[in-house]
Design a protein around this motif. Structure first.
Motif, PDB file in Angstrom:
ATOM      1  N   VAL A 108      47.426  18.017  41.668  1.00  0.00           N
ATOM      2  CA  VAL A 108      46.607  18.537  42.753  1.00  0.00           C
ATOM      3  C   VAL A 108      46.422  20.030  42.522  1.00  0.00           C
ATOM      4  N   ILE A 109      45.182  20.457  42.368  1.00  0.00           N
ATOM      5  CA  ILE A 109      44.868  21.869  42.169  1.00  0.00           C
ATOM      6  C   ILE A 109      44.344  22.389  43.499  1.00  0.00           C
ATOM      7  N   ASN A 110      45.141  23.200  44.148  1.00  0.00           N
ATOM      8  CA  ASN A 110      44.887  23.642  45.515  1.00  0.00           C
ATOM      9  C   ASN A 110      44.556  25.136  45.509  1.00  0.00           C
ATOM     10  N   ALA A 111      43.275  25.470  45.620  1.00  0.00           N
ATOM     11  CA  ALA A 111      42.824  26.865  45.547  1.00  0.00           C
ATOM     12  C   ALA A 111      42.426  27.368  46.928  1.00  0.00           C
ATOM     13  N   VAL A 112      42.580  28.671  47.110  1.00  0.00           N
ATOM     14  CA  VAL A 112      42.195  29.294  48.370  1.00  0.00           C
ATOM     15  C   VAL A 112      41.363  30.533  48.056  1.00  0.00           C
ATOM     16  N   THR A 113      40.316  30.770  48.854  1.00  0.00           N
ATOM     17  CA  THR A 113      39.429  31.893  48.609  1.00  0.00           C
ATOM     18  C   THR A 113      39.955  33.161  49.272  1.00  0.00           C
ATOM     19  N   ARG A 114      39.420  34.280  48.840  1.00  0.00           N
ATOM     20  CA  ARG A 114      39.785  35.566  49.433  1.00  0.00           C
ATOM     21  C   ARG A 114      39.110  35.718  50.791  1.00  0.00           C
ATOM     22  N   SER A 115      39.620  36.645  51.578  1.00  0.00           N
ATOM     23  CA  SER A 115      39.036  36.914  52.890  1.00  0.00           C
ATOM     24  C   SER A 115      39.007  38.412  53.117  1.00  0.00           C
ATOM     25  N   GLY A 116      38.236  38.820  54.102  1.00  0.00           N
ATOM     26  CA  GLY A 116      38.171  40.230  54.442  1.00  0.00           C
ATOM     27  C   GLY A 116      39.425  40.702  55.150  1.00  0.00           C
ATOM     28  N   THR A 117      39.655  42.007  55.133  1.00  0.00           N
ATOM     29  CA  THR A 117      40.794  42.619  55.802  1.00  0.00           C
ATOM     30  C   THR A 117      40.282  43.767  56.676  1.00  0.00           C
ATOM     31  N   ASN A 118      41.226  44.523  57.229  1.00  0.00           N
ATOM     32  CA  ASN A 118      40.848  45.674  58.042  1.00  0.00           C
ATOM     33  C   ASN A 118      40.310  46.829  57.203  1.00  0.00           C
ATOM     34  N   THR A 119      40.443  46.721  55.888  1.00  0.00           N
ATOM     35  CA  THR A 119      39.949  47.758  54.977  1.00  0.00           C
ATOM     36  C   THR A 119      38.741  47.240  54.215  1.00  0.00           C
ATOM     37  N   LEU A 120      37.690  48.040  54.166  1.00  0.00           N
ATOM     38  CA  LEU A 120      36.503  47.662  53.408  1.00  0.00           C
ATOM     39  C   LEU A 120      36.806  47.747  51.911  1.00  0.00           C
ATOM     40  N   HIS A 121      36.564  46.674  51.187  1.00  0.00           N
ATOM     41  CA  HIS A 121      36.840  46.661  49.745  1.00  0.00           C
ATOM     42  C   HIS A 121      35.802  45.800  49.047  1.00  0.00           C
ATOM     43  N   GLY A 122      35.563  46.099  47.787  1.00  0.00           N
ATOM     44  CA  GLY A 122      34.568  45.343  47.033  1.00  0.00           C
ATOM     45  C   GLY A 122      34.686  45.621  45.552  1.00  0.00           C
ATOM     46  N   SER A 123      33.823  45.020  44.791  1.00  0.00           N
ATOM     47  CA  SER A 123      33.830  45.207  43.342  1.00  0.00           C
ATOM     48  C   SER A 123      32.437  44.960  42.788  1.00  0.00           C
ATOM     49  N   LEU A 124      32.171  45.555  41.635  1.00  0.00           N
ATOM     50  CA  LEU A 124      30.912  45.378  40.921  1.00  0.00           C
ATOM     51  C   LEU A 124      31.256  45.223  39.452  1.00  0.00           C
ATOM     52  N   TYR A 125      30.773  44.180  38.799  1.00  0.00           N
ATOM     53  CA  TYR A 125      31.224  43.903  37.435  1.00  0.00           C
ATOM     54  C   TYR A 125      30.096  43.308  36.599  1.00  0.00           C
ATOM     55  N   HIS A 126      30.246  43.505  35.292  1.00  0.00           N
ATOM     56  CA  HIS A 126      29.297  42.950  34.324  1.00  0.00           C
ATOM     57  C   HIS A 126      30.042  42.779  33.009  1.00  0.00           C
ATOM     58  N   TYR A 127      30.076  41.553  32.492  1.00  0.00           N
ATOM     59  CA  TYR A 127      30.749  41.246  31.226  1.00  0.00           C
ATOM     60  C   TYR A 127      29.698  40.811  30.214  1.00  0.00           C
ATOM     61  N   LEU A 128      29.766  41.428  29.027  1.00  0.00           N
ATOM     62  CA  LEU A 128      28.783  41.166  27.981  1.00  0.00           C
ATOM     63  C   LEU A 128      29.473  40.595  26.744  1.00  0.00           C
ATOM     64  N   ARG A 129      28.873  39.564  26.189  1.00  0.00           N
ATOM     65  CA  ARG A 129      29.306  39.028  24.907  1.00  0.00           C
ATOM     66  C   ARG A 129      28.060  38.621  24.130  1.00  0.00           C
ATOM     67  N   ASN A 130      27.961  39.039  22.852  1.00  0.00           N
ATOM     68  CA  ASN A 130      26.808  38.677  22.054  1.00  0.00           C
ATOM     69  C   ASN A 130      27.192  38.518  20.589  1.00  0.00           C
TER      70      ASN A 130
END
Length: 356
Positions: A243-265
């Motif tokens: 059984v693979i039991n995953a849980v997603t992230r949730s917001g908190t009292n602190t504003l947080h985020g991310s921006l990403y880009h992965y390149l492979r060629n």
């Protein structure tokens, strides 16, 4: 507002809210324990408060006549427990890290004194699971974020656990599933169950879920996941494998985020065994990009978290076709020479010259 309208609104709430509460039982955590005084006697009626340090959400309960208490259905995160009763010092335990599907035992040792006196104990919960016989492993948030993932699919980390072996068979399709195939404790790859926030997302036919590209996008939105390999508790079922039991992230009292880009060629890749040594590497370009953002809508009450992840892949392959030899083009076959019709020769010219 008419009675018919009220009935309709209540039905909507029941349909959308109640199933969420029921499914959440297998993806949440529990804090339980026993309240005792200095003599070892159980203490009933102790007011126990459990607070999520990240979000400020509070749950309360009271110990029963045997001194036992339990606070179920807690979201994974960092917590502190506070216990108070008239005639005893207030007891506070902090530094508790709850993971998906875990049950943490926090016993409350009460000492005689004024309630304004507070005994604070800081420390992580024990890593050894003492409340269940289930054999399981946890892939933590740090592991998901820090380890390199080819394709950024969280199920690729399943093989880090004991009794989980990657199992590649047949070409991916709608029946066999397009996700990463693996065997748990010797079972078939189609005998596992996949849960996301308590909801069953197993592929049709019992296979690993996955997109057309064969990955589960949204790694940035996964907080952690647990793999149960044997001795499942009663709330799990429909699986003789893992059984693979995953849980997603949730917001908190602190504003947080991310921006990403992965390149492979292909410029960054080396040639594989089948690539012609005197020709360029077949073109290959893959871009994975996205952004996530979470924070409070109303502090200590309502939160949001959103994530977008995109995958763009353009892949060239080296194929090894069977083509007529130079002798065959001239009609010199193994069984003897044959005459090549003039109408056939233009078609033979379409085939590439075979390599030595």
């Amino acid at each position: 507002m008419s009675n018919r309208t009220m009935v309709f609104l209540r039905a909507i709430v029941f349909v959308f809210v109640v199933p969420c509460l029921l499914w959440g039982q297998v993806s949440s955590a529990t804090i339980s324990g026993e309240a005792k005084d200095q003599t070892g006697a159980v203490v009933p009626g102790v007011a126990v408060t459990v607070r999520n340090v990240d979000t400020g959400l509070v749950r309360t309960t009271t110990s029963n006549e045997r001194g036992l208490y339990a606070v179920p259905n807690l979201n994974p995160g960092h917590y502190e427990v506070e216990a108070a009763l008239a005639g005893f010092q207030t007891y506070r335990r902090s530094g508790l890290a709850l993971t998906v599907g875990s049950t943490v035992a926090v016993d409350i040792p009460l000492q005689v004194g004024a309630a304004v006196e507070i005994i604070t104990v800081t420390g992580e919960a024990p890593v050894i699971e003492t409340t269940t016989s289930t054999v399981s492993g946890l892939v933590s948030e740090r592991t998901i974020r820090d380890l390199p993932l080819d394709g950024r699919s969280y199920d690729s980390l399943a093989t880090l656990q004991v009794a989980v072996v990657q199992f590649n068979y047949n070409d991916p399709n709608a029946v066999r599933g397009r996700g990463q195939q693996f065997s748990v404790s010797g079972s078939r790859a189609t005998q596992n169950q996949f849960l996301l926030d308590g909801m069953d997302i197993t592929e049709y036919g019992g296979a690993t879920p996955g997109s057309v590209a064969g990955v589960n996008l949204g790694v940035e939105a996964i907080r952690e996941f647990q793999i149960l390999t044997s001795n499942f508790p009663a709330e799990y079922g429909r699986s003789v494998g893992g059984v693979i039991n995953a849980v997603t992230r949730s917001g908190t009292n602190t504003l947080h985020g991310s921006l990403y880009h992965y390149l492979r060629n292909s410029t960054l890749d080396a040639k594989n065994y089948f690539d012609p040594p005197d020709e360029p590497i077949p073109p290959f370009k893959r871009n994975q990009f996205g952004a996530s953002l979470g924070g409070p809508i109303r502090k200590d009450h309502i939160f949001f978290f959103s994530n977008y992840e995109g995958l763009r892949a353009r892949t060239g392959l080296s194929l090894t076709p069977v083509v007529p030899s130079l002798n065959a083009r001239q009609g010199n076959l193994r069984d003897g020479p044959v005459k090549i019709a003039e109408a056939v020769k233009p078609y033979l010219a379409w085939y590439p010259i075979p390599r030595p």
